[in-house]
Design a protein around this motif. Structure first.
Motif, PDB file in Angstrom:
ATOM      1  N   PRO A  87       0.849  -1.087   0.103  1.00  0.00           N
ATOM      2  CA  PRO A  87      -0.049   0.193  -0.105  1.00  0.00           C
ATOM      3  C   PRO A  87       0.953   1.229  -0.107  1.00  0.00           C
ATOM      4  O   PRO A  87       1.944   1.457   0.843  1.00  0.00           O
ATOM      5  N   GLY A  88       0.295   2.224  -0.802  1.00  0.00           N
ATOM      6  CA  GLY A  88       1.164   3.481  -0.957  1.00  0.00           C
ATOM      7  C   GLY A  88       0.976   4.496   0.474  1.00  0.00           C
ATOM      8  O   GLY A  88      -0.057   4.191   1.126  1.00  0.00           O
ATOM      9  N   PRO A  89       1.224   5.547   0.220  1.00  0.00           N
ATOM     10  CA  PRO A  89       1.192   6.524   1.437  1.00  0.00           C
ATOM     11  C   PRO A  89      -0.448   6.973   1.548  1.00  0.00           C
ATOM     12  O   PRO A  89      -1.282   7.060   0.017  1.00  0.00           O
ATOM     13  N   LEU A  90      -0.885   7.309   2.438  1.00  0.00           N
ATOM     14  CA  LEU A  90      -2.416   7.568   2.503  1.00  0.00           C
ATOM     15  C   LEU A  90      -2.477   8.884   1.954  1.00  0.00           C
ATOM     16  O   LEU A  90      -3.693   8.993   1.401  1.00  0.00           O
ATOM     17  N   LEU A  91      -1.959   9.822   2.257  1.00  0.00           N
ATOM     18  CA  LEU A  91      -2.438  11.239   1.795  1.00  0.00           C
ATOM     19  C   LEU A  91      -1.480  11.371   0.424  1.00  0.00           C
ATOM     20  O   LEU A  91      -0.258  10.743   0.098  1.00  0.00           O
ATOM     21  N   PRO A  92      -2.105  12.093  -0.466  1.00  0.00           N
ATOM     22  CA  PRO A  92      -1.308  12.593  -1.781  1.00  0.00           C
ATOM     23  C   PRO A  92      -0.561  13.495  -1.642  1.00  0.00           C
ATOM     24  O   PRO A  92      -0.248  14.373  -0.690  1.00  0.00           O
ATOM     25  N   ASN A  93       0.676  13.433  -2.631  1.00  0.00           N
ATOM     26  CA  ASN A  93       1.795  14.514  -2.665  1.00  0.00           C
ATOM     27  C   ASN A  93       1.253  15.696  -3.274  1.00  0.00           C
ATOM     28  O   ASN A  93       1.477  15.857  -4.716  1.00  0.00           O
ATOM     29  N   LEU A  94       0.509  16.569  -2.774  1.00  0.00           N
ATOM     30  CA  LEU A  94       0.349  17.873  -3.168  1.00  0.00           C
ATOM     31  C   LEU A  94       1.258  18.870  -3.248  1.00  0.00           C
ATOM     32  O   LEU A  94       1.825  19.236  -2.431  1.00  0.00           O
ATOM     33  N   LEU A  95       1.462  19.656  -4.442  1.00  0.00           N
ATOM     34  CA  LEU A  95       2.390  20.705  -4.796  1.00  0.00           C
ATOM     35  C   LEU A  95       1.570  21.970  -5.278  1.00  0.00           C
ATOM     36  O   LEU A  95       0.775  21.846  -5.877  1.00  0.00           O
ATOM     37  N   VAL A  96       2.134  23.191  -4.809  1.00  0.00           N
ATOM     38  CA  VAL A  96       1.523  24.385  -5.261  1.00  0.00           C
ATOM     39  C   VAL A  96       2.657  25.061  -6.033  1.00  0.00           C
ATOM     40  O   VAL A  96       3.727  25.243  -5.410  1.00  0.00           O
ATOM     41  N   GLY A  97       2.232  25.640  -6.983  1.00  0.00           N
ATOM     42  CA  GLY A  97       3.080  26.722  -7.967  1.00  0.00           C
ATOM     43  C   GLY A  97       2.476  27.949  -8.371  1.00  0.00           C
ATOM     44  O   GLY A  97       1.353  28.278  -7.827  1.00  0.00           O
ATOM     45  N   ASP A  98       3.021  28.333  -9.478  1.00  0.00           N
ATOM     46  CA  ASP A  98       2.415  29.580  -9.782  1.00  0.00           C
ATOM     47  C   ASP A  98       2.335  29.767 -11.370  1.00  0.00           C
ATOM     48  O   ASP A  98       3.343  29.166 -11.953  1.00  0.00           O
ATOM     49  N   LEU A  99       1.599  30.311 -11.975  1.00  0.00           N
ATOM     50  CA  LEU A  99       1.484  30.928 -13.561  1.00  0.00           C
ATOM     51  C   LEU A  99       1.564  32.113 -13.490  1.00  0.00           C
ATOM     52  O   LEU A  99       0.905  32.873 -12.812  1.00  0.00           O
ATOM     53  N   THR A 100       1.972  32.664 -14.789  1.00  0.00           N
ATOM     54  CA  THR A 100       1.918  34.126 -14.832  1.00  0.00           C
ATOM     55  C   THR A 100       0.485  34.470 -15.535  1.00  0.00           C
ATOM     56  O   THR A 100      -0.253  33.403 -15.670  1.00  0.00           O
ATOM     57  N   ASP A 101       0.342  35.924 -15.627  1.00  0.00           N
ATOM     58  CA  ASP A 101      -1.212  36.165 -16.171  1.00  0.00           C
ATOM     59  C   ASP A 101      -1.162  35.736 -17.423  1.00  0.00           C
ATOM     60  O   ASP A 101      -2.251  35.254 -17.814  1.00  0.00           O
ATOM     61  N   ASP A 102      -0.159  35.834 -18.371  1.00  0.00           N
ATOM     62  CA  ASP A 102      -0.276  35.356 -19.785  1.00  0.00           C
ATOM     63  C   ASP A 102      -0.668  34.056 -19.762  1.00  0.00           C
ATOM     64  O   ASP A 102      -1.161  33.461 -20.596  1.00  0.00           O
ATOM     65  N   GLU A 103       0.110  33.220 -18.989  1.00  0.00           N
ATOM     66  CA  GLU A 103      -0.561  31.644 -19.013  1.00  0.00           C
ATOM     67  C   GLU A 103      -1.819  31.448 -18.518  1.00  0.00           C
ATOM     68  O   GLU A 103      -2.411  30.473 -19.378  1.00  0.00           O
ATOM     69  N   VAL A 104      -2.331  32.118 -17.599  1.00  0.00           N
ATOM     70  CA  VAL A 104      -3.470  31.852 -17.190  1.00  0.00           C
ATOM     71  C   VAL A 104      -4.782  32.567 -18.330  1.00  0.00           C
ATOM     72  O   VAL A 104      -5.506  31.580 -18.732  1.00  0.00           O
ATOM     73  N   ASP A 105      -4.300  33.558 -18.842  1.00  0.00           N
ATOM     74  CA  ASP A 105      -4.976  34.052 -20.169  1.00  0.00           C
ATOM     75  C   ASP A 105      -5.156  32.863 -21.115  1.00  0.00           C
ATOM     76  O   ASP A 105      -5.924  32.864 -22.110  1.00  0.00           O
ATOM     77  N   ALA A 106      -3.896  32.430 -21.491  1.00  0.00           N
ATOM     78  CA  ALA A 106      -3.697  31.439 -22.522  1.00  0.00           C
ATOM     79  C   ALA A 106      -4.563  30.131 -22.280  1.00  0.00           C
ATOM     80  O   ALA A 106      -5.194  29.664 -23.068  1.00  0.00           O
ATOM     81  N   ILE A 107      -4.970  29.716 -21.174  1.00  0.00           N
ATOM     82  CA  ILE A 107      -5.766  28.515 -20.747  1.00  0.00           C
ATOM     83  C   ILE A 107      -7.270  29.114 -21.191  1.00  0.00           C
ATOM     84  O   ILE A 107      -8.032  28.448 -21.883  1.00  0.00           O
TER      85      ILE A 107
END
Length: 295
Positions: A87-107
């Motif tokens: 069995p693997g770890p109970l909790l997920p390995n959650l990571l937080v990062g950042d996008l630029t405004d232009d990257e968000v607008d592209a999505i």
């Protein structure tokens, strides 16, 4: 011209390439790019990617965190790599990062160009069972559009006749040309998103709240004693596991729970008052404060 504010809930990113021209801007701002205007709210989810359904262990869908969450201010929460053991770890390995405004607008622009800011087309149902569904929910200026496609990443390159399987035998996929086209568009949008978002990259996400659900453990010896569940004391006396349903644990209790779960695995069970319980934990994201829908 006022642009779209988009929120997406998807069950699984397509496993194919693709890029979006994200421009060269950086940093958080007012969300303006080439006439595109976004109202930026720090804790408003702009895009989520999630997979659910199919043949899974009990509690899997309850505990599953979206594979990707992008907020309007550019924060990105993804699931990082996890050790490949059972069995693997109970909790997920959650990571937080950042996008630029232009990257968000592209999505946002990619969602509009794909025609996803509209009522969902018929994605059809391939002749498969126990396969997860991909859900895409776009929220634009307060309006939500839900796209759901079962087995989205299957039959990607198949024609209407289904082509041939690995043994060279004809296969039926039960999809019309229109349904195949709709699936292609959705897959291509997800591929464009993957070209923008740094999946599995960032700093550890600080879990400050959990949704918790549980039930009395079913009896019976494990098929493999070495993989049998470990039973540990339940760390929160004030949270009764009997008839638990679902509760939200936050504040100091969440910190206590997080520390207690650090060494737990997918088969860990909990003892309270002499009764053993199966308990499932859903880390809550910044915009969440309640138990998941349907619990």
């Amino acid at each position: 011209m006022r642009g779209a504010v988009v929120g997406v809930a998807v069950l699984g990113l397509a496993a194919c390439g693709g890029t979006v021209d994200a421009g060269s801007g950086s940093g958080a701002g007012d969300g303006e790019q080439d006439g595109l205007v976004r109202d930026v709210a720090a804790d408003a989810p702009l895009l989520q990617v999630h997979r659910a359904g199919g043949f899974m262990m009990p509690g899997y869908d309850f505990a599953a965190v979206p594979a990707l969450t992008v907020y309007e201010d550019g924060r990105v929460i993804t699931q990082g790599p996890q050790i490949e053991i059972f069995p693997g770890p109970l909790l997920p390995n959650l990571l937080v990062g950042d996008l630029t405004d232009d990257e968000v607008d592209a999505i946002v622009a990619a969602a509009r160009d794909a025609g996803l800011l509209a009522e969902a087309p018929d994605y059809g149902q391939p002749p498969v069972a126990d396969v997860p569904t991909t859900y895409v929910t776009l929220t634009v200026d307060g309006e939500s559009y839900v796209h759901a496609a079962n087995a989205l990443d299957m039959f990607v390159d198949a024609g209407v006749d289904g082509g041939s399987d690995e043994m060279g035998q004809p296969q039926e996929i039960g999809l019309t040309p229109e349904q195949l086209e709709a699936r292609t568009v959705l897959n291509e949008f997800l591929a464009e998103v993957e070209g923008v978002v740094p999946m599995g990259d960032g700093e550890p996400y600080d879990i400050t709240a959990f949704a918790v659900a549980g039930r009395a453990a079913e009896g019976g010896a494990p098929a493999d004693p070495e993989l049998g569940p470990q039973v540990v004391p339940w760390p929160l006396e004030q949270v009764a596991l009997a008839d638990l349903g679902c509760v939200v644990v936050d504040g100091d209790d969440a910190a206590t729970l997080r520390d207690a779960l650090a060494e737990a695995n997918q088969l860990t069970q909990f003892d309270q008052g002499g009764t053993t319980y199966e308990v499932w934990f859903r880390p809550l994201l910044p915009h969440e404060s309640e138990c998941p829908d349907g619990v």
